[in-house]
Design an enzyme around this catalytic site. Structure first.
Site, short mmCIF file in Angstrom:
data_model
loop_
_atom_site.label_atom_id
_atom_site.label_comp_id
_atom_site.label_asym_id
_atom_site.label_seq_id
_atom_site.Cartn_x
_atom_site.Cartn_y
_atom_site.Cartn_z
N CYS A 130 2.97 -5.59 6.54
CA CYS A 130 2.64 -5.17 5.18
C CYS A 130 3.83 -4.42 4.56
O CYS A 130 4.79 -4.09 5.25
CB CYS A 130 1.41 -4.27 5.17
SG CYS A 130 -0.13 -5.12 5.59
N HIS A 179 0.82 -1.22 0.00
CA HIS A 179 0.00 0.00 0.00
C HIS A 179 0.85 1.27 0.00
O HIS A 179 2.06 1.25 0.24
CB HIS A 179 -0.95 -0.01 1.21
CG HIS A 179 -0.25 -0.02 2.54
ND1 HIS A 179 0.11 1.12 3.22
CD2 HIS A 179 0.15 -1.06 3.34
CE1 HIS A 179 0.70 0.80 4.36
NE2 HIS A 179 0.73 -0.52 4.47
#
Length: 432
Positions: A351, A332
């Site tokens: 992440c 992201h």
């Protein structure tokens, strides 16, 4: 011929060179506030000695032809990576057999133009690892252009900021023993054999220790992205998946692990944290609760859902790249873009935060109708929640590779950040 003096051609060149250097010496003496002819002559002699000792010009040209910087177009994972890496093991065995490379003494900072007793040792260190041509390395204590170019190459091979300046991180990498680097090559050959076959033509590879993502098309890196990966105590997992969807202006649902480890302690210290960061609390029926309704000195909060609104403040930024994952991770955007400039980029909870993520998304959606670059930009600008499903899923690999050799013969190393090589104490991998 009367009234004229004839010099052999070599002497003419020497006199011309001396004339140029005399001008430089006069300028140097003038800048230093020294006006005497004696001082200028002393400065001139010093310049001549330095230029002769360094084989000025010729040696650097030779070094620049034979010492290669890493090629940006060559991927970390390639069908030939394992074999190329294996071929370099004997070279490092030879280095180790000859006693390795010297340890560079502690210095606060070394840069172009500095004079320091550590510089001759630095030259030897860089010559042993092939970052400087021994014929051009010289032995002087001045940090000259040859040393700077070699340090830049060394930094590029070790994933450090390429600025030609020796600071703490570069010094630490220089002083990792040769036997540790040899062990890394041996360990990673085994990993690479399992990773570098049947990759596909269009794929994305995230090398976790390098904190880097490569978009690869037909064996060529079309874009490379700096990332922020998982902290050592919240490691990004190895995975093999397929990118299926892009979420624009996403909500962020806070994982339970982060609620427990981060959110509860933060709310105890800063009761308005959720409100300031546009994070809503929802119960099982979707009813919104107020922070004051929860006992933050217990684990009650893990029973609720925490959802952050889209916006510049959102932890995912404006884009999330989605793929099936048993670990619930994804790639992201991020509002904390300053972290991309650091050498140590392991700050996430598993992440991957991606620098220039829009460029990667443009490439992923290139074959998906209705998602041109202009349409992507317009959706992001609008702030509207929207999803784009890829016309063809793109294979994705998150891998753990700390040493590899590209087909051009450039050896790359990274810190064993998660202590998986069994060599972490020597490569700096225990840093938190």
């Amino acid at each position: 011929m009367s009234g004229s003096t004839h010099h052999p051609r070599g002497v003419d060149r020497l006199l011309d060179r001396r004339h140029v250097l005399r001008g430089l010496a006069a300028g140097a003496a003038g800048l230093a506030g020294i006006g005497s002819a004696g001082a200028q002559d002393a400065a001139l002699d010093q310049l001549i000695q330095q230029s002769q000792g360094r084989n000025f010009g010729q040696g650097f040209d030779s070094a620049s032809r034979t010492i290669l910087m890493p090629k940006a177009s060559l991927p970390t994972l390639d069908p030939s990576t394992a074999q190329t890496t294996e071929q370099f093991i004997p070279r490092y065995e030879e280095i180790v057999a000859k006693g390795g490379w010297p340890t560079v003494p502690p210095v606060e900072r070394l840069r172009l133009g500095n004079r320091n007793p550590a510089v001759p040792i630095l030259r030897q260190r860089l010559a042993v690892s092939g970052d400087i041509d021994p014929a051009a390395a010289g032995a002087g204590d001045v940090y000259d252009s040859y040393v700077e170019a070699a340090v830049r190459r060394f930094q590029a091979r070790h994933g450090l900021t390429v600025d030609g300046v020796v600071r703490q991180q570069t010094l630490k990498a220089l002083n990792v023993p040769a036997q540790v680097r040899l062990a890394q090559l041996r360990i990673n050959v085994v990993r690479l054999r399992t990773l570098s076959s049947n990759l596909g033509q269009k794929l994305v590879v995230a090398n976790i220790p390098a904190a880097q993502i490569e978009a690869i098309d037909n064996g060529v890196v079309v874009s490379r992205h700096v990332t922020v990966a998982g902290k050592p105590d919240r490691a990004s997992p190895d995975l093999q998946s397929r990118i299926v969807e892009i979420n624009f202006n996403p909500y962020w649902t806070v994982p339970v692990s982060i609620v427990r480890k981060d959110l509860i302690p933060r709310m105890q210290e800063e009761p308005d944290y959720l409100t300031k960061n546009h994070i809503r609390i929802l119960d099982g029926r979707g009813t919104e609760l107020q922070p004051t309704q929860i006992n933050w000195y217990s684990n009650e909060a893990v029973n609720y859902r925490f959802k952050q609104d889209p916006g510049d403040f959102n932890s995912l930024g404006s884009i999330r790249i989605n793929f099936p994952s048993k670990d619930g991770v994804y790639m992201h955007d991020t509002p904390s873009k300053n972290l991309f400039g650091e050498d140590f980029r392991f700050h996430s909870s598993g992440c991957m935060r991606v620098q220039n993520v829009r460029e990667l998304v443009n490439w992923l959606l290139a074959d998906t109708p209705g998602w041109s670059r202009a349409e992507i930009d317009a959706v992001i600008k609008s702030g509207e929640r929207k999803d784009a499903r890829l016309a063809s899923p793109v294979p994705l690999y998150w891998v753990y590779v700390t040493a590899w050799v590209t087909p051009d013969g450039v050896v790359q190393f990274r810190d064993d950040i998660y202590s998986r090589d069994g060599l972490a104490a020597s490569t700096g991998g225990t840093r938190g």
